[in-house]
Design an enzyme around this catalytic site. Structure first.
Site, PDB file in Angstrom:
ATOM      1  N   HIS A  66       0.863  -1.144   0.052  1.00  3.91           N
ATOM      2  CA  HIS A  66       0.100  -0.036   0.126  1.00  3.91           C
ATOM      3  C   HIS A  66       0.874   1.440   0.134  1.00  3.91           C
ATOM      4  O   HIS A  66       0.575   2.236   0.604  1.00  3.91           O
ATOM      5  CB  HIS A  66      -1.031  -0.078   1.217  1.00  3.91           C
ATOM      6  CG  HIS A  66      -0.500  -0.272   2.409  1.00  3.91           C
ATOM      7  ND1 HIS A  66      -0.697  -0.982   3.400  1.00  3.91           N
ATOM      8  CD2 HIS A  66       0.988   0.465   3.183  1.00  3.91           C
ATOM      9  CE1 HIS A  66      -0.139  -0.900   4.546  1.00  3.91           C
ATOM     10  NE2 HIS A  66       0.888   0.053   4.444  1.00  3.91           N
ATOM     11  N   HIS A 124      -1.672   4.557   9.777  1.00  3.82           N
ATOM     12  CA  HIS A 124      -0.194   4.954  10.068  1.00  3.82           C
ATOM     13  C   HIS A 124      -0.165   6.367  10.741  1.00  3.82           C
ATOM     14  O   HIS A 124       0.173   7.374  10.182  1.00  3.82           O
ATOM     15  CB  HIS A 124       0.405   5.259   8.764  1.00  3.82           C
ATOM     16  CG  HIS A 124       0.743   4.083   7.986  1.00  3.82           C
ATOM     17  ND1 HIS A 124      -0.400   3.391   7.286  1.00  3.82           N
ATOM     18  CD2 HIS A 124       1.663   3.544   7.654  1.00  3.82           C
ATOM     19  CE1 HIS A 124      -0.115   2.264   6.631  1.00  3.82           C
ATOM     20  NE2 HIS A 124       1.336   2.361   6.813  1.00  3.82           N
ATOM     21  N   HIS A 176      10.201  -4.241   3.656  1.00  6.10           N
ATOM     22  CA  HIS A 176      10.603  -2.807   3.574  1.00  6.10           C
ATOM     23  C   HIS A 176      10.999  -2.387   5.072  1.00  6.10           C
ATOM     24  O   HIS A 176      10.392  -2.756   6.198  1.00  6.10           O
ATOM     25  CB  HIS A 176       9.648  -1.887   3.158  1.00  6.10           C
ATOM     26  CG  HIS A 176       8.345  -1.756   3.627  1.00  6.10           C
ATOM     27  ND1 HIS A 176       7.332  -2.735   3.919  1.00  6.10           N
ATOM     28  CD2 HIS A 176       7.604  -0.604   4.234  1.00  6.10           C
ATOM     29  CE1 HIS A 176       6.308  -2.316   4.347  1.00  6.10           C
ATOM     30  NE2 HIS A 176       6.418  -0.886   4.582  1.00  6.10           N
ATOM     31  N   GLU A 192       4.072  -5.634   8.533  1.00  6.39           N
ATOM     32  CA  GLU A 192       2.639  -5.530   7.731  1.00  6.39           C
ATOM     33  C   GLU A 192       2.081  -6.794   7.342  1.00  6.39           C
ATOM     34  O   GLU A 192       0.852  -6.791   7.099  1.00  6.39           O
ATOM     35  CB  GLU A 192       2.928  -4.264   6.701  1.00  6.39           C
ATOM     36  CG  GLU A 192       2.984  -2.925   7.610  1.00  6.39           C
ATOM     37  CD  GLU A 192       2.856  -1.946   6.404  1.00  6.39           C
ATOM     38  OE1 GLU A 192       2.807  -0.640   6.907  1.00  6.39           O
ATOM     39  OE2 GLU A 192       3.007  -2.195   5.136  1.00  6.39           O
TER      40      GLU A 192
HETATM   41  C1  DHB Z   1       5.968   3.697   2.770  1.00 10.38           C
HETATM   42  C2  DHB Z   1       4.972   3.698   3.802  1.00 10.38           C
HETATM   43  C3  DHB Z   1       4.400   2.789   3.874  1.00 10.38           C
HETATM   44  O1  DHB Z   1       3.181   2.917   4.758  1.00 10.38           O
HETATM   45  C4  DHB Z   1       4.507   1.459   3.338  1.00 10.38           C
HETATM   46  O2  DHB Z   1       3.563   0.289   3.737  1.00 10.38           O
HETATM   47  C5  DHB Z   1       5.412   1.316   2.331  1.00 10.38           C
HETATM   48  C6  DHB Z   1       6.202   2.234   2.132  1.00 10.38           C
HETATM   49  C7  DHB Z   1       6.853   4.853   2.252  1.00 10.38           C
HETATM   50  O3  DHB Z   1       6.679   5.773   2.910  1.00 10.38           O
HETATM   51  O4  DHB Z   1       7.650   4.487   1.423  1.00 10.38           O
HETATM   52 FE    FE Z   2       2.545   0.901   5.551  1.00 11.93          FE
END
Ligand code: DHB
Ligand code: FE
Length: 281
Positions: free
Chosen positions: A12, A59, A193, A240
């Site tokens: 997302h 978030h 990530h 996540e």
């Molecule tokens: C980013 C933010 C998110 O919530 C995520 O799931 C993936 C990437 C970002 O800020 O790049």
């Molecule tokens: Fe996220």
């Protein structure tokens, strides 16, 4: 009777929403990302779901350190678009399905999942970016959405197994709703990530690929994977992915993979996307 007919999971990433909103989807950087969702956009046009139970994490848009629900369900008529610091995304308001949502809330709570009930809140990129990926730049979203928010931002998030069991309970709740509705369950977030600290930018393709494989090939082991494995292998925000197990748990033991997409990079993140059919469909 309401039926769960498909499960969809997707990253997302907020920059994906920004690319679409700012007319950059055709740029060489972004075109392959959006192309990876052509299959699902076509699938959705054919499937025409009535309702999506959209599992996502807030978030720090609707919730903050003042209160942190582990599992929350949106029972309102509609949900506004959160301002995440650069104005709300220019996308339609999200229409809820209060009757089904309250039914699911009642069923889950009597099934011993102590849901937080939310009547009013705004939803952030984690809910709107998946809608944009599936439905493009719509005037109005073609589905009703029941937001199901999961805490994966502040320790401790729920375990993978708890998420799986919640998915199973959601399937029981949907199956006991009288109205004839085509319902999908979506899981969002991931893949590997990490947005901060010395390992910022971490991406682990072999681990992500194995996670996608195991969703159908070995879900029994996946549901028992400890948090520390997500953290080590997929980075701090890789946790996540436990939300995908809510979607997966709702589909039954023998779910079939229909489609997948994996792409690096988009922003700081590996993009992962999978479409599954439940065993009973
Ligand atoms: C980013 C933010 C998110 O919530 C995520 O799931 C993936 C990437 C970002 O800020 O790049
Ligand atoms: Fe996220």
């Amino acid at each position: 009777m309401a039926r769960i007919t498909a499960g969809i999971a997707t990253s997302h990433i907020p920059a994906v929403g920004a690319a679409l909103d700012n007319g950059r989807a055709g740029d060489s950087y972004w075109a392959p990302v959006f192309a990876g969702y052509d299959w699902a956009r076509e699938f959705e046009r054919a499937e025409r779901p009535d309702v999506v139970i959209l599992v996502y994490n807030d978030h720090a848009s609707a919730f903050d350190m003042k209160f942190i629900p582990t599992f929350a369900i949106g029972c309102g008529e509609a949900f506004g678009i959160a301002d995440e610091g650069w104005g709300p995304r220019p996308v339609p308001e999200v229409e809820g399905h209060p009757d089904l949502a309250w039914h699911i809330a009642q069923s889950l709570i009597l099934d011993e999942f102590d849901m937080t009930i939310i009547n009013e809140m705004e939803v952030d990129h984690a809910l709107t970016v998946p809608l944009s990926l599936m439905f493009g730049q719509a005037e109005r979203w073609p589905v009703k959405v029941i937001p199901l928010a999961v805490n994966v931002v502040t320790y401790p998030p729920p375990s993978g197994n708890r998420c799986w069991l919640l998915g199973e309970a959601i399937a029981r709740a949907v199956a006991s709703f009288d109205e004839d509705l085509n319902v999908q369950v979506w899981g969002t977030g991931g893949m590997s990530h990490q947005l901060q600290g010395p390992r910022a930018g971490l991406i682990n393709k072999p681990w992500d690929t194995a996670f996608l494989d195991r969703l159908t090939a070995d879900p029994g082991a996946l549901r028992h994977m400890p948090h520390i494995d997500y953290l080590r292998e997929a980075g701090s925000e890789g946790i996540e992915l436990v939300m995908w197990l809510i979607m997966r748990g709702a589909l039954g033991a023998q779910a079939q993979e229909l489609h997948r997409f994996y792409h690096v990079p988009a922003s700081n993140t590996a993009v992962g996307h999978i479409v599954l059919r439940p065993d009973a469909a």
